[in-house]
Design a protein around this motif. Structure first.
Motif, PDB file in Angstrom:
ATOM      1  N   LYS A  62       0.830  -1.197   0.000  1.00 44.56           N
ATOM      2  CA  LYS A  62       0.000   0.000   0.000  1.00 44.56           C
ATOM      3  C   LYS A  62       0.870   1.255   0.000  1.00 44.56           C
ATOM      4  O   LYS A  62       1.958   1.279   0.570  1.00 44.56           O
ATOM      5  CB  LYS A  62      -0.904   0.003   1.233  1.00 44.56           C
ATOM      6  CG  LYS A  62      -1.988  -1.051   1.226  1.00 44.56           C
ATOM      7  CD  LYS A  62      -2.879  -0.884   2.438  1.00 44.56           C
ATOM      8  CE  LYS A  62      -4.030  -1.893   2.407  1.00 44.56           C
ATOM      9  NZ  LYS A  62      -4.950  -1.714   3.567  1.00 44.56           N
ATOM     10  N   ALA A  63       0.353   2.302  -0.633  1.00 43.90           N
ATOM     11  CA  ALA A  63       1.011   3.604  -0.548  1.00 43.90           C
ATOM     12  C   ALA A  63       0.742   4.181   0.840  1.00 43.90           C
ATOM     13  O   ALA A  63      -0.395   4.159   1.322  1.00 43.90           O
ATOM     14  CB  ALA A  63       0.471   4.539  -1.624  1.00 43.90           C
ATOM     15  N   THR A 115      -1.078  14.921  -2.289  1.00 43.45           N
ATOM     16  CA  THR A 115      -0.309  14.030  -1.418  1.00 43.45           C
ATOM     17  C   THR A 115      -0.527  12.575  -1.801  1.00 43.45           C
ATOM     18  O   THR A 115       0.408  11.768  -1.824  1.00 43.45           O
ATOM     19  CB  THR A 115      -0.711  14.254   0.050  1.00 43.45           C
ATOM     20  OG1 THR A 115      -0.574  15.645   0.380  1.00 43.45           O
ATOM     21  CG2 THR A 115       0.152  13.430   0.986  1.00 43.45           C
ATOM     22  N   VAL A 116      -1.776  12.231  -2.123  1.00 47.19           N
ATOM     23  CA  VAL A 116      -2.084  10.860  -2.532  1.00 47.19           C
ATOM     24  C   VAL A 116      -1.351  10.514  -3.829  1.00 47.19           C
ATOM     25  O   VAL A 116      -0.800   9.418  -3.974  1.00 47.19           O
ATOM     26  CB  VAL A 116      -3.605  10.686  -2.688  1.00 47.19           C
ATOM     27  CG1 VAL A 116      -3.926   9.360  -3.352  1.00 47.19           C
ATOM     28  CG2 VAL A 116      -4.290  10.783  -1.331  1.00 47.19           C
ATOM     29  N   ARG A 139       5.589   7.362  -5.306  1.00 47.85           N
ATOM     30  CA  ARG A 139       6.826   7.054  -4.577  1.00 47.85           C
ATOM     31  C   ARG A 139       6.611   6.015  -3.483  1.00 47.85           C
ATOM     32  O   ARG A 139       7.555   5.703  -2.755  1.00 47.85           O
ATOM     33  CB  ARG A 139       7.386   8.329  -3.948  1.00 47.85           C
ATOM     34  CG  ARG A 139       7.625   9.471  -4.917  1.00 47.85           C
ATOM     35  CD  ARG A 139       8.131  10.681  -4.148  1.00 47.85           C
ATOM     36  NE  ARG A 139       8.185  11.876  -4.974  1.00 47.85           N
ATOM     37  CZ  ARG A 139       8.394  13.113  -4.502  1.00 47.85           C
ATOM     38  NH1 ARG A 139       8.578  13.273  -3.198  1.00 47.85           N
ATOM     39  NH2 ARG A 139       8.416  14.146  -5.301  1.00 47.85           N
ATOM     40  N   ARG A 140       5.404   5.570  -3.314  1.00 47.88           N
ATOM     41  CA  ARG A 140       5.017   4.620  -2.259  1.00 47.88           C
ATOM     42  C   ARG A 140       4.891   5.262  -0.896  1.00 47.88           C
ATOM     43  O   ARG A 140       4.463   4.613   0.053  1.00 47.88           O
ATOM     44  CB  ARG A 140       5.956   3.415  -2.161  1.00 47.88           C
ATOM     45  CG  ARG A 140       6.230   2.689  -3.471  1.00 47.88           C
ATOM     46  CD  ARG A 140       4.981   2.433  -4.270  1.00 47.88           C
ATOM     47  NE  ARG A 140       3.959   1.682  -3.526  1.00 47.88           N
ATOM     48  CZ  ARG A 140       2.688   1.528  -3.936  1.00 47.88           C
ATOM     49  NH1 ARG A 140       2.293   2.111  -5.060  1.00 47.88           N
ATOM     50  NH2 ARG A 140       1.848   0.821  -3.229  1.00 47.88           N
ATOM     51  N   GLN A 141       5.210   6.548  -0.752  1.00 45.43           N
ATOM     52  CA  GLN A 141       5.014   7.223   0.526  1.00 45.43           C
ATOM     53  C   GLN A 141       5.049   8.733   0.318  1.00 45.43           C
ATOM     54  O   GLN A 141       5.609   9.230  -0.669  1.00 45.43           O
ATOM     55  CB  GLN A 141       6.071   6.819   1.545  1.00 45.43           C
ATOM     56  CG  GLN A 141       7.477   7.299   1.238  1.00 45.43           C
ATOM     57  CD  GLN A 141       8.451   6.940   2.347  1.00 45.43           C
ATOM     58  OE1 GLN A 141       8.526   5.799   2.785  1.00 45.43           O
ATOM     59  NE2 GLN A 141       9.221   7.923   2.812  1.00 45.43           N
ATOM     60  N   ALA A 142       4.444   9.463   1.265  1.00 46.73           N
ATOM     61  CA  ALA A 142       4.454  10.928   1.231  1.00 46.73           C
ATOM     62  C   ALA A 142       4.153  11.444   2.628  1.00 46.73           C
ATOM     63  O   ALA A 142       3.429  10.816   3.403  1.00 46.73           O
ATOM     64  CB  ALA A 142       3.430  11.470   0.234  1.00 46.73           C
ATOM     65  N   ILE A 143       4.732  12.615   2.943  1.00 43.74           N
ATOM     66  CA  ILE A 143       4.521  13.256   4.241  1.00 43.74           C
ATOM     67  C   ILE A 143       3.914  14.632   4.010  1.00 43.74           C
ATOM     68  O   ILE A 143       4.444  15.434   3.228  1.00 43.74           O
ATOM     69  CB  ILE A 143       5.844  13.388   5.019  1.00 43.74           C
ATOM     70  CG1 ILE A 143       6.428  12.010   5.315  1.00 43.74           C
ATOM     71  CG2 ILE A 143       5.640  14.173   6.321  1.00 43.74           C
ATOM     72  CD1 ILE A 143       7.807  12.058   5.974  1.00 43.74           C
ATOM     73  N   ALA A 144       2.796  14.892   4.688  1.00 42.14           N
ATOM     74  CA  ALA A 144       2.127  16.192   4.606  1.00 42.14           C
ATOM     75  C   ALA A 144       2.118  16.820   5.999  1.00 42.14           C
ATOM     76  O   ALA A 144       2.083  16.128   7.010  1.00 42.14           O
ATOM     77  CB  ALA A 144       0.707  16.037   4.086  1.00 42.14           C
ATOM     78  N   ALA A 194      -8.519   1.512  -0.501  1.00 36.55           N
ATOM     79  CA  ALA A 194      -7.926   0.178  -0.374  1.00 36.55           C
ATOM     80  C   ALA A 194      -6.422   0.176  -0.600  1.00 36.55           C
ATOM     81  O   ALA A 194      -5.695  -0.612   0.019  1.00 36.55           O
ATOM     82  CB  ALA A 194      -8.601  -0.778  -1.351  1.00 36.55           C
ATOM     83  N   ASP A 195      -5.933   1.056  -1.469  1.00 37.58           N
ATOM     84  CA  ASP A 195      -4.496   1.026  -1.775  1.00 37.58           C
ATOM     85  C   ASP A 195      -3.721   2.086  -1.009  1.00 37.58           C
ATOM     86  O   ASP A 195      -2.566   2.368  -1.333  1.00 37.58           O
ATOM     87  CB  ASP A 195      -4.279   1.204  -3.276  1.00 37.58           C
ATOM     88  CG  ASP A 195      -4.774   2.561  -3.780  1.00 37.58           C
ATOM     89  OD1 ASP A 195      -5.646   3.146  -3.094  1.00 37.58           O
ATOM     90  OD2 ASP A 195      -4.306   3.025  -4.826  1.00 37.58           O
ATOM     91  N   LEU A 196      -4.342   2.696   0.013  1.00 37.84           N
ATOM     92  CA  LEU A 196      -3.688   3.737   0.800  1.00 37.84           C
ATOM     93  C   LEU A 196      -3.689   3.362   2.271  1.00 37.84           C
ATOM     94  O   LEU A 196      -4.549   2.609   2.734  1.00 37.84           O
ATOM     95  CB  LEU A 196      -4.400   5.082   0.637  1.00 37.84           C
ATOM     96  CG  LEU A 196      -4.370   5.750  -0.735  1.00 37.84           C
ATOM     97  CD1 LEU A 196      -5.239   6.988  -0.716  1.00 37.84           C
ATOM     98  CD2 LEU A 196      -2.950   6.105  -1.128  1.00 37.84           C
ATOM     99  N   GLN A 197      -2.738   3.923   3.001  1.00 35.10           N
ATOM    100  CA  GLN A 197      -2.693   3.720   4.442  1.00 35.10           C
ATOM    101  C   GLN A 197      -2.102   4.962   5.092  1.00 35.10           C
ATOM    102  O   GLN A 197      -1.009   5.398   4.743  1.00 35.10           O
ATOM    103  CB  GLN A 197      -1.849   2.488   4.788  1.00 35.10           C
ATOM    104  CG  GLN A 197      -1.853   2.151   6.273  1.00 35.10           C
ATOM    105  CD  GLN A 197      -1.018   0.919   6.585  1.00 35.10           C
ATOM    106  OE1 GLN A 197      -0.330   0.389   5.707  1.00 35.10           O
ATOM    107  NE2 GLN A 197      -1.076   0.458   7.822  1.00 35.10           N
ATOM    108  N   VAL A 198      -2.855   5.558   6.029  1.00 35.85           N
ATOM    109  CA  VAL A 198      -2.356   6.691   6.803  1.00 35.85           C
ATOM    110  C   VAL A 198      -1.624   6.130   8.006  1.00 35.85           C
ATOM    111  O   VAL A 198      -2.210   5.365   8.809  1.00 35.85           O
ATOM    112  CB  VAL A 198      -3.493   7.625   7.236  1.00 35.85           C
ATOM    113  CG1 VAL A 198      -2.939   8.786   8.072  1.00 35.85           C
ATOM    114  CG2 VAL A 198      -4.232   8.174   6.015  1.00 35.85           C
ATOM    115  N   VAL A 199      -0.337   6.486   8.160  1.00 36.56           N
ATOM    116  CA  VAL A 199       0.509   5.875   9.185  1.00 36.56           C
ATOM    117  C   VAL A 199       1.184   6.972  10.004  1.00 36.56           C
ATOM    118  O   VAL A 199       1.295   8.130   9.562  1.00 36.56           O
ATOM    119  CB  VAL A 199       1.584   4.971   8.540  1.00 36.56           C
ATOM    120  CG1 VAL A 199       0.930   3.833   7.777  1.00 36.56           C
ATOM    121  CG2 VAL A 199       2.504   5.783   7.629  1.00 36.56           C
TER     122      VAL A 199
END
Length: 409
Positions: free
Chosen positions: A189-190, A362-363, A369-374, A396-401
Motif C-alpha cells: 500500500k502507498a 499528497t495521494v 513514490r510509495r510514501q508521502a509526508i504532509a 484500499a491502496d492507501l494507508q495513513v501511518v
C-alpha cells in the motif's frame, strides 16, 4: 404801512403748488406704466399669430436603406460560468468514494480533453445518482448527467452540453470469479503520514483531530498553556507525539518563534540545553520537527548540536523544509539520526477546497513514490477538510501511518 403778521399765510401757496406737481408726476408715471404693459401685450399677441415660414430646404444625400442586424442565437453567447475541472473532478471522486467505488490513478485516462474513469463495479444503487447530480448542480448550474442504455454501464457528465467526465462501470459477470493469478502477490500500500503542527494551544481542536478515524501524528509546542495535557491526550488516543521545536526564521525578530527557541547567536552548549528542555516539557515525544526555522535549519553547526541530543535519546527528526536551503535532513543522516522530509503543506491557503486538493496531491505523490509526508495546522478549515476527506484517505491502496513509519535510518 400795514404788514402781514402771520408768515404761515404767505407760505401756504408754495406748499400747495409742490403737492400739485407731485400728483402730476405720479399720474404721468402711472400712465406710462400702463402704456408699456399694453404695448408688451400687443407685441406678444402679434408674435404668436405670425405665420411660421419654413427654412429653405437643404439638399442632402439619400440615406442608405436600413438593414436589420442579424439575430445572435443563444448558443453563440459565451457562458459566464467557468469550468473548474479540478473542483468538478474532486466532487465526482468524492461521490465515488462515498459510494464504495474504488479506483486508482491507473484507472483514469484523459482522451481528447475528456476524463475517462474505468471503474470495477456497478453504478451504486439507491439515491447515489440523484445525490451526485444535486451536489454537482450546487457548484455547476450548467451540469448535466446522462446514463447509457442499458442504464448503469456508463455515466457522462457534461458542462454546457460538452462532455467533461465519463464514468465507465464494469460490473463482473455473475459467473465470473475474480481470482488473482497464481503466484501474484498484491503490491504494498502507498503510505501517507499527516503531521499536525502547533498543538498545545487549543484542546478542543485536538479533541476534534483525535475523533477522526485517521492515524495522524501530533506535533506539540513545548511552551503553550496546554502542552503537557495535549501530549497526554494524544498518547492515550494512540497517536504518535512529536516536539514542534521552535527555531529562528529568516524574519526574526519581526516574527518570534516563541520562548526557548533555538537561535543563531547561541553556542552549542546552550542549544543542547534548550533541546533537552523541549523534550522534558512534552511527554511521550518520540521525535521532533521544526517550528519556523527557515534560518536556523540552514545553520550546520546549530543543527549538529540539536542532533547530538536527539541521537543520545534515540529520537528522530522530520524536516518541515521551511527553507529550500535547509541542511537539517543531511545533517541528521550524518549524525546517525533517523529522519524524513516534508513533501506537501496542506493549508498554506486556509480554504477547505484548496486543502482537499492538496490532500489529493499528497495521494498522487504517495502512489508514485510509495510514501508521502504532509504537514498541516489545526485551523478550522483544515479540521473540516480532514473530516470530509477521511473516507478518501482510507482507500484500499492507501494507508495513513505515523510519520515514524516513513523514516530513513
Amino acid at each position: 404801512m400795514a404788514t402781514n403778521k402771520n408768515p404761515s399765510r404767505r407760505k401756504r401757496p408754495t406748499s400747495r403748488r409742490k403737492t400739485d406737481r407731485t400728483f402730476q408726476v405720479l399720474l404721468a408715471s402711472l400712465f406710462l406704466l400702463v402704456f408699456l404693459v399694453a404695448s408688451l401685450a400687443v407685441l406678444t399677441l402679434v408674435q404668436r399669430n405670425r405665420p411660421q415660414v419654413a427654412p429653405p430646404a437643404v439638399a442632402t444625400a439619400p440615406s442608405p436603406p436600413q438593414v436589420p442586424a442579424p439575430e445572435v442565437p443563444p448558443c453563440a453567447t459565451v457562458p459566464e460560468e467557468k469550468t473548474d475541472h479540478a473542483a468538478l473532478q474532486l466532487l465526482i471522486e468524492r461521490a465515488l468514494w462515498k459510494g464504495g467505488v474504488a479506483f486508482s490513478n491507473r484507472n483514469v485516462v484523459l482522451e481528447q480533453g475528456v476524463l475517462h474513469y474505468r471503474l470495477s463495479g456497478a453504478l451504486p444503487e439507491g439515491s447515489w445518482y440523484n445525490d451526485l447530480r444535486r451536489v454537482l448542480e450546487q457548484d455547476f448550474p450548467s451540469v448535466s448527467l446522462e446514463q447509457s442504455i442499458p442504464p448503469g454501464q456508463r455515466l457522462t457528465i457534461s458542462m454546457h452540453k460538452e462532455p467533461q467526465v465519463v464514468l465507465h462501470f464494469q460490473p463482473p459477470a455473475d459467473s465470473q470469479v475474480m481470482v488473482p493469478p497464481r503466484g501474484k502477490v498484491p503490491g504494498p500500500k502507498a503510505k501517507i503520514a499527516i503531521v499536525v503542527d502547533d498543538l498545545g494551544r487549543d484542546l478542543e481542536a485536538l479533541r476534534t483531530l483525535l475523533s477522526l478515524d485517521l492515524d495522524l501524528t501530533m506535533a506539540v509546542m513545548p511552551d503553550e498553556p496546554h502542552t503537557r495535557q495535549a501530549a497526554e491526550l494524544a498518547h492515550r488516543a494512540g497517536r504518535e507525539v512529536l516536539v514542534h521545536m521552535p527555531m529562528e526564521p529568516d524574519s526574526y525578530p519581526r516574527n518570534d518563534p516563541g520562548p526557548g527557541a533555538l537561535l543563531l547567536g547561541q553556542d552549542p552548549v546552550e542549544i543542547r540545553q534548550r533541546v533537552s528542555a523541549m523534550f522534558e516539557k512534552v511527554p511521550h515525544a518520540v521525535g521532533g520537527n521544526n517550528h519556523m526555522g527557515s534560518r536556523f535549519t540552514q545553520y550546520p553547526e546549530g543543527m549538529r548540536a540539536v542532533f547530538e541530543v536527539m541521537k543520545d535519546h534515540g529520537l528522530f527528526f522530520v524536516d518541515s523544509r521551511t527553507s529550500p536551503g535547509s541542511v537539517a535532513f543531511s545533517e541528521a543522516r550524518q549524525a546517525g539520526v533517523a529522519a524524513a522530509t516534508r513533501d506537501v503543506f496542506l493549508d498554506n491557503y486556509q480554504d477547505v477546497e484548496a486543502i482537499a486538493r492538496q490532500l489529493r496531491e499528497t495521494v498522487k505523490i504517495a502512489r508514485s513514490r510509495r510514501q508521502a509526508i504532509a504537514i498541516c495546522h489545526p485551523y478550522p478549515e483544515t479540521l473540516a477538510a480532514l473530516k470530509r476527506e477521511a473516507a478518501f484517505l482510507r482507500q484500499a491502496d492507501l494507508q495513513v501511518v505515523p510519520v515514524s513509519h516513513l523514516l530513513q535510518r
